[in-house]
Scaffold this motif. Sequence first.
Motif: not given
Length: 261
Positions: A2-14
């Motif tokens: 199952i592949n997930f596509h998740i949000p936010d590579f700026t504010q919640k990158l860490s």
Amino acid sequence: MINFHIPDFTQKLSFNLDVIQNKENLRSNVKIASVYDSFPNVIFNGGRCRLGPTFSINLIENIVSTLNNLGVSLRYTFTNEFITEKYLGDYLSNVCLEIAHNELNGVIVNNDVIENYVRKNFPKYKIISSTTSRKTTREDIIERLNGYDSVVLPIHLNKNFEFLSSLPNKEKIEIIINENCPGLCPQRKACWTNESKAQIMYDPNFLLNCRSLDSDKQKDTYMSFDELEKLNEIGINNFKIQGRRDPVENLRRYYDDFIFK
């Protein structure tokens, strides 16, 4: 898988990097396939307005390479409905496209002007048809499945298993599984339009104060992991988690529902 596509590579990158790198915390049958977002002040961006301090070129390059080196795709949310040909030369938008231009990464689109520009000038990207395209008939969806690398379906179809099982190219189908908006929200179009307007005008005052948003999980759109596994059994294995504007604690709750053991 199952592949997930998740949000936010700026504010919640860490936070997201910690999730991606600590695979022992994930369910055995799941994979983080991509992270979607836009860097601040990129006028091609849509869906959720992203303003704030402009990232340096070095920082953008580092974020792209960090995700790609982990085998994770970076997807730009370039769905601003106000972009016309006169905006295509925008410096920051083009810098972002140039930096991430490879076969692993993708661009989410719903605007023919942006889509045609990316296909012509940055042909290595995977092209993803956004749920904001608002094309919802069976014929429209099948046409999109034939023309795009993947297609994010309208959320009101999430639990129509009979309809979903009848679609071709199931490996291209992507479903938003944790939407808090009602499936047929009457303000959905106005919300997306105002997000695009706020982005291109660099003015958050255009954002809509949505009264349809329910802080609880919407029964008609929010899915269970059992329902995901049911779809996975018929060949639908790409699932998108919304939350670009959500705080980290909300993402953690979503990941508890779907990704973490």
